[in-house]
Design a protein around this motif. Structure first.
Motif, PDB file in Angstrom:
ATOM      1  N   GLU A   1      18.690  19.256  57.740  1.00  0.00           N
ATOM      2  CA  GLU A   1      20.062  19.638  57.408  1.00  0.00           C
ATOM      3  C   GLU A   1      20.919  19.680  58.665  1.00  0.00           C
ATOM      4  O   GLU A   1      20.416  19.877  59.779  1.00  0.00           O
ATOM      5  N   MET A   2      22.219  19.487  58.472  1.00  0.00           N
ATOM      6  CA  MET A   2      23.151  19.470  59.587  1.00  0.00           C
ATOM      7  C   MET A   2      24.177  20.588  59.436  1.00  0.00           C
ATOM      8  O   MET A   2      24.369  21.125  58.346  1.00  0.00           O
ATOM      9  N   ARG A   3      24.838  20.894  60.548  1.00  0.00           N
ATOM     10  CA  ARG A   3      25.986  21.789  60.520  1.00  0.00           C
ATOM     11  C   ARG A   3      27.063  21.187  61.409  1.00  0.00           C
ATOM     12  O   ARG A   3      26.778  20.483  62.378  1.00  0.00           O
ATOM     13  N   MET A   4      28.308  21.478  61.069  1.00  0.00           N
ATOM     14  CA  MET A   4      29.420  21.090  61.924  1.00  0.00           C
ATOM     15  C   MET A   4      29.819  22.289  62.777  1.00  0.00           C
ATOM     16  O   MET A   4      29.476  23.433  62.475  1.00  0.00           O
ATOM     17  N   ALA A   5      30.556  22.021  63.859  1.00  0.00           N
ATOM     18  CA  ALA A   5      30.993  23.087  64.750  1.00  0.00           C
ATOM     19  C   ALA A   5      32.424  22.826  65.214  1.00  0.00           C
ATOM     20  O   ALA A   5      32.767  21.690  65.568  1.00  0.00           O
ATOM     21  N   VAL A   6      33.242  23.869  65.198  1.00  0.00           N
ATOM     22  CA  VAL A   6      34.585  23.812  65.773  1.00  0.00           C
ATOM     23  C   VAL A   6      34.475  24.371  67.186  1.00  0.00           C
ATOM     24  O   VAL A   6      34.066  25.521  67.379  1.00  0.00           O
ATOM     25  N   VAL A   7      34.818  23.553  68.175  1.00  0.00           N
ATOM     26  CA  VAL A   7      34.626  23.957  69.572  1.00  0.00           C
ATOM     27  C   VAL A   7      35.877  23.679  70.397  1.00  0.00           C
ATOM     28  O   VAL A   7      36.667  22.789  70.087  1.00  0.00           O
ATOM     29  N   GLY A   8      36.019  24.458  71.446  1.00  0.00           N
ATOM     30  CA  GLY A   8      37.094  24.269  72.408  1.00  0.00           C
ATOM     31  C   GLY A   8      36.664  24.829  73.749  1.00  0.00           C
ATOM     32  O   GLY A   8      35.652  25.538  73.856  1.00  0.00           O
ATOM     33  N   SER A   9      37.409  24.551  74.785  1.00  0.00           N
ATOM     34  CA  SER A   9      37.062  25.042  76.119  1.00  0.00           C
ATOM     35  C   SER A   9      37.495  26.491  76.273  1.00  0.00           C
ATOM     36  O   SER A   9      38.432  26.952  75.602  1.00  0.00           O
ATOM     37  N   PRO A  10      36.824  27.258  77.153  1.00  0.00           N
ATOM     38  CA  PRO A  10      37.267  28.631  77.417  1.00  0.00           C
ATOM     39  C   PRO A  10      38.726  28.687  77.857  1.00  0.00           C
ATOM     40  O   PRO A  10      39.466  29.595  77.450  1.00  0.00           O
ATOM     41  N   ASP A  11      39.151  27.713  78.667  1.00  0.00           N
ATOM     42  CA  ASP A  11      40.533  27.674  79.138  1.00  0.00           C
ATOM     43  C   ASP A  11      41.511  27.506  77.975  1.00  0.00           C
ATOM     44  O   ASP A  11      42.568  28.134  77.928  1.00  0.00           O
ATOM     45  N   TYR A  12      41.127  26.626  77.005  1.00  0.00           N
ATOM     46  CA  TYR A  12      42.013  26.420  75.855  1.00  0.00           C
ATOM     47  C   TYR A  12      42.215  27.725  75.088  1.00  0.00           C
ATOM     48  O   TYR A  12      43.337  28.081  74.719  1.00  0.00           O
ATOM     49  N   PHE A  13      41.140  28.453  74.828  1.00  0.00           N
ATOM     50  CA  PHE A  13      41.254  29.685  74.049  1.00  0.00           C
ATOM     51  C   PHE A  13      42.022  30.772  74.803  1.00  0.00           C
ATOM     52  O   PHE A  13      42.691  31.604  74.188  1.00  0.00           O
ATOM     53  N   GLN A  14      41.942  30.768  76.120  1.00  0.00           N
ATOM     54  CA  GLN A  14      42.743  31.708  76.905  1.00  0.00           C
ATOM     55  C   GLN A  14      44.228  31.443  76.714  1.00  0.00           C
ATOM     56  O   GLN A  14      45.041  32.366  76.647  1.00  0.00           O
ATOM     57  N   ARG A  15      44.568  30.158  76.607  1.00  0.00           N
ATOM     58  CA  ARG A  15      45.983  29.785  76.466  1.00  0.00           C
ATOM     59  C   ARG A  15      46.487  29.927  75.039  1.00  0.00           C
ATOM     60  O   ARG A  15      47.616  30.337  74.807  1.00  0.00           O
ATOM     61  N   ALA A  16      45.642  29.526  74.060  1.00  0.00           N
ATOM     62  CA  ALA A  16      46.120  29.385  72.682  1.00  0.00           C
ATOM     63  C   ALA A  16      45.604  30.456  71.728  1.00  0.00           C
ATOM     64  O   ALA A  16      46.068  30.537  70.592  1.00  0.00           O
ATOM     65  N   GLY A  17      44.644  31.264  72.166  1.00  0.00           N
ATOM     66  CA  GLY A  17      44.072  32.251  71.264  1.00  0.00           C
ATOM     67  C   GLY A  17      42.954  31.659  70.424  1.00  0.00           C
ATOM     68  O   GLY A  17      42.685  30.456  70.451  1.00  0.00           O
ATOM     69  N   VAL A  18      42.302  32.511  69.658  1.00  0.00           N
ATOM     70  CA  VAL A  18      41.135  32.115  68.865  1.00  0.00           C
ATOM     71  C   VAL A  18      41.480  32.155  67.378  1.00  0.00           C
ATOM     72  O   VAL A  18      41.912  33.197  66.865  1.00  0.00           O
ATOM     73  N   PRO A  19      41.302  31.042  66.643  1.00  0.00           N
ATOM     74  CA  PRO A  19      41.550  31.060  65.187  1.00  0.00           C
ATOM     75  C   PRO A  19      40.464  31.860  64.474  1.00  0.00           C
ATOM     76  O   PRO A  19      39.272  31.701  64.762  1.00  0.00           O
ATOM     77  N   GLU A  20      40.881  32.726  63.565  1.00  0.00           N
ATOM     78  CA  GLU A  20      39.918  33.552  62.836  1.00  0.00           C
ATOM     79  C   GLU A  20      39.635  33.023  61.439  1.00  0.00           C
ATOM     80  O   GLU A  20      38.646  33.414  60.812  1.00  0.00           O
ATOM     81  N   THR A  21      40.483  32.146  60.953  1.00  0.00           N
ATOM     82  CA  THR A  21      40.277  31.500  59.650  1.00  0.00           C
ATOM     83  C   THR A  21      40.637  30.026  59.786  1.00  0.00           C
ATOM     84  O   THR A  21      41.414  29.644  60.679  1.00  0.00           O
ATOM     85  N   PRO A  22      40.104  29.157  58.909  1.00  0.00           N
ATOM     86  CA  PRO A  22      40.458  27.735  58.974  1.00  0.00           C
ATOM     87  C   PRO A  22      41.960  27.496  58.846  1.00  0.00           C
ATOM     88  O   PRO A  22      42.495  26.562  59.456  1.00  0.00           O
ATOM     89  N   GLU A  23      42.654  28.318  58.065  1.00  0.00           N
ATOM     90  CA  GLU A  23      44.102  28.128  57.889  1.00  0.00           C
ATOM     91  C   GLU A  23      44.851  28.252  59.213  1.00  0.00           C
ATOM     92  O   GLU A  23      45.883  27.613  59.415  1.00  0.00           O
ATOM     93  N   GLN A  24      44.331  29.063  60.129  1.00  0.00           N
ATOM     94  CA  GLN A  24      45.003  29.269  61.413  1.00  0.00           C
ATOM     95  C   GLN A  24      44.896  28.052  62.334  1.00  0.00           C
ATOM     96  O   GLN A  24      45.571  28.006  63.370  1.00  0.00           O
ATOM     97  N   LEU A  25      44.085  27.078  61.965  1.00  0.00           N
ATOM     98  CA  LEU A  25      44.016  25.846  62.750  1.00  0.00           C
ATOM     99  C   LEU A  25      45.357  25.110  62.758  1.00  0.00           C
ATOM    100  O   LEU A  25      45.613  24.286  63.634  1.00  0.00           O
ATOM    101  N   ALA A  26      46.202  25.403  61.781  1.00  0.00           N
ATOM    102  CA  ALA A  26      47.534  24.789  61.726  1.00  0.00           C
ATOM    103  C   ALA A  26      48.360  25.138  62.956  1.00  0.00           C
ATOM    104  O   ALA A  26      49.318  24.430  63.291  1.00  0.00           O
ATOM    105  N   HIS A  27      48.009  26.224  63.649  1.00  0.00           N
ATOM    106  CA  HIS A  27      48.754  26.660  64.828  1.00  0.00           C
ATOM    107  C   HIS A  27      48.058  26.239  66.127  1.00  0.00           C
ATOM    108  O   HIS A  27      48.436  26.709  67.206  1.00  0.00           O
ATOM    109  N   HIS A  28      47.073  25.356  66.011  1.00  0.00           N
ATOM    110  CA  HIS A  28      46.327  24.923  67.194  1.00  0.00           C
ATOM    111  C   HIS A  28      46.389  23.407  67.357  1.00  0.00           C
ATOM    112  O   HIS A  28      46.600  22.666  66.393  1.00  0.00           O
ATOM    113  N   ARG A  29      46.194  22.979  68.591  1.00  0.00           N
ATOM    114  CA  ARG A  29      46.041  21.562  68.864  1.00  0.00           C
ATOM    115  C   ARG A  29      44.607  21.160  68.509  1.00  0.00           C
ATOM    116  O   ARG A  29      43.654  21.753  69.026  1.00  0.00           O
ATOM    117  N   CYS A  30      44.484  20.177  67.666  1.00  0.00           N
ATOM    118  CA  CYS A  30      43.161  19.716  67.244  1.00  0.00           C
ATOM    119  C   CYS A  30      43.024  18.224  67.518  1.00  0.00           C
ATOM    120  O   CYS A  30      44.017  17.479  67.524  1.00  0.00           O
TER     121      CYS A  30
END
Length: 296
Positions: free
Chosen positions: A163-192
């Protein structure tokens, strides 16, 4: 006359299948000019036009399509009988053509093929890396690799990965600048980092599930990349969030180069399967490769 017709009909099959004199000539190991001359001679002998040629493409005419449909099964049967004859040799031999996506090739196929090819030097394997949902029958592949849920019901499917799993990942620097999404809907406010689907041309919607609730999120960002290694590298460079197979970023996560978010929204799902037509007779060489790939 019979020999000329047979050779030229075989060449016609390849040209009609590939829709290209260049690709067909490469497969047949002849020059394009010799192949074009053979097709003109065949049309002259049969007194019917089989191919429509333009400066950019070649395609079978209506008569050519009829000939293709009638000849195809018979030539395939001849190929299978010859392959079966080769199987009577002391050492397994034959040609196997497979189509697979980029991740399946690197994560599943290649680790098995390396020792397999060394063990069976008379078996030739051709792998075409294609992230689209290739029609293996039309493309004359012996088999393809897809996720279990994508395999058509009329195919034989052999599980070749866990079985496989997917992962949403970003750099520590990115999260310092943009914050951490807590739900998938909040991805709308992030650069993907997007990926364009090869089959329909649209952008891939990120898929999530939690407690029976399924979500498909259309994300936006500065980058659209179809290459998996570049999507991971872009995420490490802080250019946005990437949605990638979990196994491809385990080392980067362990080293702190990437940070994972929304893990609870990424449950396991059915992994890769090798699939092939149930009606096709396969060689001993193919059976050996299936067993080598089979997940245990």
């Amino acid at each position: 006359m019979l020999k000329d017709n047979f050779n030229d009909l075989l060449s016609f099959m390849v040209v009609a299948r590939e829709r290209s004199f260049t690709r067909a000539a490469a497969q047949l190991c002849v020059s394009q000019s010799a192949l074009s001359h053979a097709m003109r001679n065949l049309e002259a002998r049969l007194d019917v036009r089989l191919l429509t040629r333009t400066t950019r493409s070649v395609a079978p005419t209506e008569a050519g399509e009829k000939l293709l449909m009638r000849l195809g099964p018979h030539l395939l049967e001849i190929e299978q009988e010859l392959a079966a004859l080769r199987d009577t040799r002391d050492r397994p031999a034959g040609n196997i053509r497979i189509t697979a996506g980029e991740h399946a090739m690197s994560a599943v196929l290649w680790p098995v093929l390396r020792p397999f090819m060394a063990q069976y030097p008379d078996i030739n394997v051709e792998v075409t890396v294609d992230n689209g949902l290739t029609d293996i029958v039309d493309g004359r592949f012996d088999a393809g690799v897809r996720l279990g849920e994508q395999v058509a019901k009329d195919m034989i499917a052999v599980r070749i990965a866990p079985e496989m799993r997917m992962a949403v990942v970003g750099s520590p620097d990115y999260f310092q600048r943009a914050g951490v999404p807590e739900t998938p809907e909040q991805l709308a406010h992030h650069r993907c980092i997007n990926m364009r689907l090869p089959t329909r041309g649209g952008l891939y919607a990120w898929e999530f599930e939690r407690d029976g609730r399924e979500l498909r999120v259309r994300v936006e960002g500065q980058l659209t990349l179809n290459s998996l290694p570049q999507r991971i590298d872009a995420a490490q460079c802080g250019l946005g969030l990437a949605y990638v197979p979990e196994d491809t970023v385990l080392d980067a996560l362990a080293q702190g180069l990437l940070v994972r978010v929304l893990e609870e929204w990424c449950p396991p799902f059915d992994g890769y399967h090798l699939y092939y037509p149930s009606r096709r007779q396969h060689t001993n060489a193919f059976a050996l490769l299936v067993e080598a790939l089979r997940h245990r």
